[in-house]
Scaffold this active site. Structure first.
Site, short mmCIF file in Angstrom:
data_model
loop_
_atom_site.label_atom_id
_atom_site.label_comp_id
_atom_site.label_asym_id
_atom_site.label_seq_id
_atom_site.Cartn_x
_atom_site.Cartn_y
_atom_site.Cartn_z
N SER B 326 0.75 -1.26 0.30
CA SER B 326 -0.05 0.17 0.20
C SER B 326 0.94 0.88 -0.12
O SER B 326 0.15 2.88 -0.33
CB SER B 326 -0.80 0.08 1.12
OG SER B 326 -2.23 -0.90 1.31
N ASP B 365 -10.87 -6.19 -0.04
CA ASP B 365 -10.69 -5.01 0.25
C ASP B 365 -9.80 -6.39 1.64
O ASP B 365 -9.99 -6.91 2.56
CB ASP B 365 -11.04 -4.80 0.75
CG ASP B 365 -10.84 -3.03 0.95
OD1 ASP B 365 -10.28 -1.96 0.49
OD2 ASP B 365 -10.34 -2.90 2.73
N HIS B 371 -14.61 -0.78 3.37
CA HIS B 371 -14.88 1.21 3.80
C HIS B 371 -16.14 1.63 3.57
O HIS B 371 -16.42 3.05 3.96
CB HIS B 371 -13.87 1.94 3.63
CG HIS B 371 -12.12 0.97 3.19
ND1 HIS B 371 -11.62 1.62 4.45
CD2 HIS B 371 -12.16 0.08 2.90
CE1 HIS B 371 -10.32 0.58 5.16
NE2 HIS B 371 -10.43 0.03 3.41
N CYS B 384 -7.65 1.93 1.53
CA CYS B 384 -9.06 1.00 0.71
C CYS B 384 -8.24 0.73 -0.36
O CYS B 384 -7.90 1.04 -1.18
CB CYS B 384 -10.51 2.74 0.78
SG CYS B 384 -11.81 1.60 -0.45
#
Lengths: 377, 614
Positions: B326, B365, B371, B384
Site C-alpha cells: 500500500s 479489501d 470502507h 482502502c
C-alpha cells in the site's frame, strides 16, 4: 609438381634428404630457427629463476608453432596468393570485432575469447597485411604508380590504425612496417621514400597529439628515464645496468645478478635481452645478432631466388619485418628506442608472437620449396 | 625510371627487385652495426660504471604505501580508521628452511593450516625480498611468545602495520563495505605502479566505490642495497600521498536509532535529506562485523555468515526487493490526479471487494465488509484497497508504468555505491518481452495496491518519497558529501537534476491525505502521532509473502513467521515543509502501521530535534 620430380632425380637418394624435401623444409633456415629456439630455452631457464614450468610451457608453444610452420610450408604459394584478400578482410573484421567488444567491455582489449583459447586478430594481421599488399601490387606492373601507391597506403593504414586504437603501439608499428616493406621492395622510387621520411618527421607533432597519455609517458621516459623511476624509466635504467655490467665476456650462464635480485623487471618477456647480455656479454650479443642476421640473410636469399612477383614481395617483406622485430626490441632494451611492447623474436617468453613468426617462416619455406616459376593465375 | 610502360616487363622488375634486396640488406647491416656500437659503449666503455652500480651497491626502488583515507559521518564521527596492529612477517629469501620455519611457528603460536596456506599463496605473488605477513593483529600473548624465541627464527620479525578498523561494526557494514587483501583477479585490473606494496583494496560499499580516492598515491624510496639485496642506505625518496578523507551525509547516530528500532526484525531503513539527496540512514539489519574480513576471515566464520538464515551479508537497503504494497497508493493516487483520471473529492463505493466486469473473481479489501463510500483522502487514510483497484483499472498499466518510472521505480537511483538493484516496474511491453505473454487486466488491478510483479528496494522507495516531498523535483541519493585530499576539497558525486513538473495542488492534496494517515482519526499509523510538535505525512504498507485463498481469512497467528507479511512505511516530515523522507521495511513484521511506522517515527523525531538544535 613437374619441377619437383625433375630436381629429385639429381639428388642422391638420401632418406633424410627425401623426407625433408617431402616436408618442404628449408634446411639452412630450419637450422637457424632451431638454434634460436634452443638458445631461447637456455636464456629463459636463467631469466625465469630456473623455473622448469616456464620452460615446459614455452617448449609446448614453440613445438606447436613449429608444427604450424611445417604445415604452412606444405601449402602451395599460389594458395596464399589466392586467399590473400579474403584473409586480410577476415583479419580486419576481427580487429573491428575486438574494438567493438572492447568498447562494450570498457577498456583495452586485444583478443577474442573463443572459449578454449584467446585469439589476437592483430597477430594474424601481421602476416595478412603484407600478403594483401603483395597481392595487390603484383596484379599491376611494377614499380607501382600513384593510384596503386595510394590504395596500398590506405590498405596499410587501416589495420595499423585499428591496432593503434586498441591501443597496441608495438604491433601497429610492426604491421605498418611489414606493409611499407612490400612497397619498398616493389620499387618505390628513392625520391618518394625520401619525401615520405621527411613528411613523417614533420607529422611527429600531429602523432603526439593523438597519442594516449601512457604512450606520451613512454616517450618522456625514453628521453629522460630518471624522471619516472617507479615505472618504465626504471626498466631502462635497470636494463642498462644489467647489460653494462655484463662486459665483454658476461657473467656466465645463470650468473646474472640483476634479474635474480629483482632489479630488472619483465626479465623473461620484453627485457630478456638484458639478461642475455648480462650473462653472455658483448661476445654473446654479437653472436646472437649474427644468428639473427644469418636467418634474415637466408630469407632475403630465398626472396631473391623467387621469380613470382607476389611470392618474392611477400618473402622479402617477412624477412625485413623480422629484422624490425629484432631491432625494435633490442633498441628498446639498450635504450636507443622508446619502450614499446615488442618481444625479442623467438626468445621472449610468450606464445602469440612465436606462432606468428614461425607461421611467417612457414610461408617463406613454402615459397622456396615449391616451384619457383611464375604462378599462373 | 619505368613510368610509362603498362605491360609487365620481367627483366626490369627482376633487376629492380634485386637492387632492393641488396639495399635492404645494407640497411639491415648498418642498423645492426648501430646496435653493436651501442652495446660496445655499454659493455666496454660503460662496463666499469655499470659494474659499480650493479655489484657494490644497487639502487632498489621500494614503494611507500600511502595511508588510506579516513571516513567520517556528517557530524565528523569516525566510521573507518587505520589503527596500528602487530603482525608476524617473513622474508622467505632470508629464511634457511621455510617449511621448517613455518612448521615451528605453527606449533609455537598455534596457527591454523588455513592461515599457512593463505600465507603461501600470498608469498608466491610477492616479488623477492618482500616481507609478507603470516599473522595480522597479533595478541600481546602471541607477541610475548614469539619475542622469546626470536633468535631461532632468522628472517621472521614482528612489524607494525596500519590496519583498517570499523568502530561501528555491523551498524556501518552495509554502507562502508570493507577492505580486504587484493586477490588475483583484482591485480590484473589495477594500475601496477600505484598498487606496488599495497595489501588492501575496498571490496564493497563506499570502500569499493571510492577506492581510487581512498587509496592515495604511492610514493617510493630509492634504497641502496648490497649484493644480497639488504638495504644499506636511503638515497632518495618521494613521500606517498595519503588517500582523501571522505565525509559522508550519513548520520551514524540516526543509523543506530534506525538499526536498533528494527529490533528482532530483519529489514531496512533508508532516510534521505530531501533538499540535497544526502542519505542520512542506510540501515540493513542484520549487518555483520567487517573487521574480521580485514585481517582475513576464517573459513568457518565466513561459512556461518553465508549460510545464516537472516543473510547478514545481504544489503537489504540497496539490493533487497519487496512488493511495495500500500505504500504505492499515494503515487497511484497522484497519477490519477495528474492524468485527470479521477477527482480528489470524487467518491467511490467500497463494498469490501472489487470485480472486473464479467469476471467472478473477487479482489478483496483488507477490511471485511468494506470502507463504504470513500474519497481519495479517505482511501489513502484508511488504505482502502477497492478504491485503488478501481483507480488502477481506470489508469491502465501503461500510464501507471510511465508515471511511476519518473519516481525512479524500476531503475537504479544512481547512489554512489556499487551493486544497486533495479527492481521491477512492470508494463505490457515488459511482460511481452520477458514472459512472452499478454498482460492480463487482473494484473493491472493488483498493481494498484503495490502487489503483483512490482518489486522495489527500500532505497528506491525512500527516493520516490523524497521526490514526492520535493514536489516532483527529482532527488538523487548520494552518500559522500565531500572528499578532502591533501590539496583540495571536492564535492561528492554529481547528482542528476530534473523535475517531473507536477501540479503543486495535486502534490499538496496527496501530502494532506498522507498527513491524515498519521494524524487523522482513522489513520492507519495514528499511533505515532502522539506527543510530537510537528506533523508527519506517511503511508503504511503490508506486502504479502503468502497468498491466501479466495475464501480463507488471514490470521497472523495461524501462519508461520516466515510466511507473515512484510511491514512497510514511508514518511515525510515535517508535513508542511518536508525535510526528511524515510522508508522502512520490517520483514515479516505483519503490519505497516504498528511495526514499521514507529521505526520511522523515531528516526524523524531524532533528526528534527537535532536539526532544530543546530
Amino acid at each position: 609438381m613437374q619441377t619437383e620430380t625433375r630436381s629429385e632425380q639429381f639428388q642422391p637418394p638420401s632418406l633424410l634428404g627425401t623426407l625433408l624435401r617431402k616436408l618442404h623444409i628449408d634446411i639452412p633456415l630450419m637450422i637457424g630457427l632451431l638454434l634460436i629456439a634452443l638458445l631461447s630455452f637456455v636464456i629463459l631457464y636463467s631469466a625465469s629463476g630456473q623455473d622448469m614450468d616456464v620452460l615446459l610451457r614455452q617448449a609446448a608453444r614453440v613445438g606447436l608453432a613449429f608444427l604450424l610452420m611445417t604445415a604452412l610450408a606444405h601449402v602451395d604459394p599460389y594458395q596464399f596468393k589466392r586467399y590473400s584478400a579474403l584473409l586480410f578482410g577476415i583479419g580486419i573484421v576481427l580487429l573491428l570485432a575486438v574494438l567493438i567488444l572492447g568498447q562494450i567491455g570498457k577498456g583495452a582489449q586485444r583478443w577474442l575469447d573463443l572459449g578454449f583459447f584467446r585469439f589476437q586478430p592483430s597477430e594474424m594481421i601481421k602476416i595478412t597485411t603484407p600478403m594483401m599488399i603483395a597481392w595487390y601490387l603484383s596484379e599491376h606492373p611494377l614499380p607501382p604508380r600513384a593510384k596503386q601507391l595510394f590504395i596500398a597506403t590506405m590498405l596499410i593504414l587501416l589495420p595499423t590504425l585499428l591496432i593503434a586504437k586498441q591501443p597496441d603501439l608495438g604491433t601497429a608499428l610492426l604491421v605498418a612496417s611489414s606493409g611499407a616493406a612490400v612497397l619498398f621492395f616493389s620499387g618505390l622510387s628513392w625520391w618518394l621514400i625520401t619525401a615520405i621520411a621527411v613528411t613523417l618527421a614533420g607529422l611527429t607533432p600531429v602523432l603526439w597529439h593523438f597519442m594516449r597519455d601512457y604512450q606520451r609517458d613512454r616517450v618522456h621516459t625514453f628521453l629522460n628515464p630518471e624522471a619516472d623511476p617507479l615505472g618504465r624509466g626504471y626498466h631502462i635504467i635497470q636494463s642498462k645496468i644489467a647489460i653494462g655490467s655484463g662486459g665483454i665476456h658476461g657473467k656466465g650462464w645463470l650468473g646474472s645478478t640483476q634479474s635474480k635480485l629483482d632489479f630488472l623487471p619483465e626479465s623473461s618477456t620484453d627485457f630478456i635481452f638484458a639478461v642475455f647480455a648480462e650473462e653472455f656479454g658483448l661476445f654473446g650479443c654479437v653472436g646472437l645478432l649474427s644468428l639473427y642476421l644469418l636467418i634474415i640473410a637466408r630469407c632475403l636469399y630465398i626472396a631473391s631466388q623467387t621469380k613470382d612477383t607476389y611470392s618474392r614481395l611477400l618473402a622479402s617483406s617477412l624477412a625485413f619485418t623480422f629484422f624490425v622485430y629484432v631491432f625494435v626490441n633490442i633498441g628498446m632494451v639498450i635504450g636507443v628506442l622508446p619502450v614499446v611492447g615488442v618481444p625479442l623474436p623467438l626468445i621472449s617468453y610468450g606464445g602469440t608472437s612465436v606462432v606468428t613468426l614461425l607461421a611467417g617462416f612457414g610461408i617463406l619455406m613454402s615459397i622456396h620449396t615449391h616451384k619457383k616459376y611464375l604462378i599462373q593465375p | 625510371m619505368s613510368r610509362f610502360h603498362t605491360i609487365k616487363d620481367n627483366r626490369v622488375e627482376n633487376r629492380l627487385f634485386l637492387n632492393r634486396i641488396i639495399a635492404a640488406f645494407i640497411l639491415i647491416l648498418l642498423l645492426t652495426s648501430g646496435l653493436i656500437v651501442r652495446l660496445v659503449y655499454l659493455q666496454i666503455v660503460g662496463h666499469e660504471h655499470y659494474t659499480t652500480l650493479a655489484k657494490d651497491n644497487s639502487i632498489k626502488i621500494e614503494p611507500l604505501v600511502p595511508t588510506r583515507g579516513i571516513i567520517y559521518d556528517r557530524h565528523g564521527k569516525v566510521l573507518a580508521e587505520n589503527t596500528q596492529s602487530f603482525s608476524l612477517e617473513l622474508i622467505p629469501e632470508q629464511i634457511p628452511d621455510l617449511n621448517d620455519t613455518l612448521a615451528r611457528l605453527q606449533k609455537l603460536l598455534d596457527i591454523s593450516d588455513e592461515k599457512i596456506e593463505q600465507y603461501q599463496r600470498q608469498r608466491k605473488r610477492q616479488k623477492g625480498f618482500t616481507s609478507t605477513a603470516l599473522l595480522i593483529g597479533m595478541s600481546d600473548e602471541e607477541i610475548a611468545k614469539f619475542a622469546v624465541m626470536r633468535p631461532y627464527f632468522p628472517g621472521v620479525d614482528i612489524k607494525t602495520r596500519l590496519v583498517r578498523n570499523y568502530p561501528y561494526k555491523e551498524l556501518s557494514s552495509h554502507v562502508l563495505g570493507y577492505v580486504s587483501r587484493i586477490n588475483e583477479a583484482e591485480i590484473k585490473n589495477l594500475p601496477a605502479a600505484e598498487y606496488r606494496g599495497s595489501t588492501y583494496i575496498g571490496k564493497l560499499g563506499i570502500e569499493a566505490a571510492y577506492e581510487t580516492q581512498l587509496h592515495g598515491k604511492t610514493g617510493y624510496a630509492e634504497i641502496e642495497t648490497n649484493v644480497r639485496g639488504r638495504a644499506i642506505n636511503n638515497v632518495n625518496s618521494v613521500a606517498p600521498e595519503s588517500g582523501a578523507n571522505l565525509y559522508l551525509t550519513l548520520d551514524i547516530d540516526l543509523q543506530k536509532t534506525a538499526y536498533d528500532a528494527l529490533e528482532e526484525f530483519n529489514g531496512a531503513v533508508v532516510a534521505i535529506e530531501i533538499k540535497t539527496g544526502g542519505v542520512l540512514v542506510l540501515a540493513s539489519r542484520p549487518g555483520f562485523d567487517p573487521n574480521p574480513f580485514v585481517v582475513g576471515i576464517g573459513n568457518d566464520e565466513y561459512q556461518a555468515l553465508q549460510t545464516s538464515d537472516s543473510q547478514p551479508l545481504y544489503n537489504r537497503a540497496l539490493r533487497g526487493l519487496y512488493p511495495p504494497g500500500s505504500t504505492m497508493k499515494p503515487f497511484i493516487a497522484l497519477a490519477g490526479l495528474e492524468y485527470n483520471a479521477i477527482g480528489y473529492e470524487q467518491k467511490y463505493f467500497c463494498p469490501g471487494y472489487y470485480q472486473l466486469p464479467n469476471v467472478t473473481h473477487k479482489y478483496r479489501d483488507w477490511k471485511k465488509g468494506g470502507h463504504g463510500s470513500v474519497s481519495m483522502n479517505e482511501a489513502i487514510t484508511e488504505s482502502c484497497d477497492v478504491y485503488f483497484y478501481n483507480l488502477a483499472s481506470v489508469l491502465g498499466i501503461d500510464r501507471m508504468h510511465r508515471f511511476l518510472q519518473q519516481f525512479g521505480f524500476g531503475e537504479r537511483s544512481g547512489i554512489d555505491l556499487i551493486g544497486e538493484k533495479t527492481g521491477l516496474l512492470p508494463s505490457q511491453e515488459w511482460k511481452r518481452q520477458q514472459k512472452k505473454q499478454a498482460w492480463y487486466p487482473g494484473e493491472t488491478i493488483i498493481t494498484g495496491i503495490g502487489q503483483g510483479y512490482l518489486q522495489v528496494s527500500p532505497l528506491q522507495l525512500a527516493r520516490a518519497t523524497a521526490t514526492l516531498g520535493n514536489h516532483g523535483d527529482i532527488v538523487t541519493p548520494f552518500l559522500v558529501d565531500k572528499i578532502v585530499s591533501a590539496h583540495d576539497t571536492s564535492p561528492g558525486p554529481e547528482t542528476h537534476q530534473g523535475s517531473m513538473h507536477l501540479n503543486n495542488d495535486n502534490v499538496n492534496k496527496i501530502i494532506a491525505a498522507m498527513t491524515n494517515v498519521v494524524h487523522g482519526e482513522h489513520g492507519t499509523a495514528k499511533i505515532i502521532s502522539k506527543g510530537i510538535p510537528y506533523q508527519i505525512a506517511g503511508k503504511t504498507g503490508t506486502a504479502q509473502v503468502y497468498s491466501i485463498k479466495q475464501e480463507e481469512t488471514y490470521n497472523e497467528n495461524n501462519i508461520p513467521f516466515k510466511l507473515r507479511d512484510h511491514a512497510l512505511f514511508i514518511a515525510l516530515a515535517p508535513a508542511d515543509d518536508p525535510k526528511i523522507a524515510v522508508a522502512v521495511i520490517a520483514e515479516h513484521g505483519s503490519h505497516g502501521g504498528s511495526m514499521a511506522a514507529p521505526i520511522a517515527g523515531k528516526v524523524i523525531k531524532q533528526f528534527l530535534e537535532e536539526s532544530h538544535a543546530d
